[in-house]
Scaffold this active site. Structure first.
Site, PDB file in Angstrom:
ATOM      1  CG  ASN A 204      23.889 -13.377  36.510  1.00 25.60           C
ATOM      2  OD1 ASN A 204      23.125 -13.631  35.583  1.00 25.60           O
ATOM      3  ND2 ASN A 204      23.815 -12.259  37.200  1.00 25.60           N
ATOM      4  CB  ILE A 205      23.105 -18.566  40.385  1.00 28.19           C
ATOM      5  CG1 ILE A 205      22.758 -19.322  39.103  1.00 28.19           C
ATOM      6  CG2 ILE A 205      22.162 -18.917  41.539  1.00 28.19           C
ATOM      7  CD1 ILE A 205      21.370 -19.068  38.554  1.00 28.19           C
ATOM      8  CD  GLU A 206      23.114 -10.965  41.577  1.00 32.10           C
ATOM      9  OE1 GLU A 206      23.724 -10.249  40.770  1.00 32.10           O
ATOM     10  OE2 GLU A 206      22.157 -10.538  42.271  1.00 32.10           O
TER      11      GLU A 206
ATOM     12  CB  CYS B 102      30.193 -15.282  36.848  1.00 27.96           C
ATOM     13  SG  CYS B 102      30.699 -14.052  38.071  1.00 27.96           S
TER      14      CYS B 102
ATOM     15  CD  GLU C 144      31.557 -14.738  32.903  1.00 27.20           C
ATOM     16  OE1 GLU C 144      30.335 -14.740  33.168  1.00 27.20           O
ATOM     17  OE2 GLU C 144      32.213 -13.689  32.794  1.00 27.20           O
TER      18      GLU C 144
ATOM     19  CB  CYS D 271      34.267 -10.664  37.442  1.00 28.51           C
ATOM     20  SG  CYS D 271      34.196 -12.390  37.974  1.00 28.51           S
TER      21      CYS D 271
ATOM     22  CB  CYS E 126      34.927 -15.003  35.100  1.00 27.64           C
ATOM     23  SG  CYS E 126      33.397 -15.413  35.969  1.00 27.64           S
TER      24      CYS E 126
END
Length: 133
Positions: A42-44, A53, A55, A88, A91
């Site tokens: 995950n890269i916010e 996310c 996945e 989520c 995803c």
């Protein structure tokens, strides 16, 4: 590749997580039928909608390298949370279109594991059949 090996690859990916806002680290690993593993994390972003996310990162990496749903044989998603993480809503939608319905999805937090499929996670899917008539 054994299930645990794929889960371990997802934990390796999780080490690269960039999560300064949620502090919730997630890793994913996609196994293809030729044995290739594509990892994602995950890269916010401060604009939360621009966050990606783990996945989706892993599945998009597989697709970016020429794989398609019939090439994907398993997906592992892991987190450092107290409970096993589940994809989520965004995803789940992406996975419902980009992996087969019965593809094994292994969820783990290092303490417990749950085996899933996208069909079980999202039984009433909206997809291509609903958009194109």
């Amino acid at each position: 590749m054994e299930k645990q090996e794929l889960i371990d690859k997802a934990f390796e990916a999780m080490k690269n997580s960039y999560a300064p806002y949620s502090r919730y680290h997630v890793g994913a690993a996609v196994l293809t039928k030729d044995g290739t593993v594509f990892k994602g994390t995950n890269i916010e972003n401060a604009s939360l909608g621009a966050t990606n996310c783990a996945e989706r990162s892993a599945v998009f990496a597989a697709y970016s390298n020429g794989c398609r749903k019939d090439d994907i044989v398993a997906l592992a998603i892991v987190s450092d949370g107290d409970q096993v993480c589940a994809p989520c809503g965004i995803c789940r939608q992406v996975l419902s279109e980009l992996i087969n319905q019965d593809t094994p999805i292994y969820l783990s937090n290092g303490k417990e594991e749950v085996d899933m499929t996208i069909y079980r996670l999202l039984p009433m899917q909206f997809g291509l059949k609903d958009v194109i008539r």
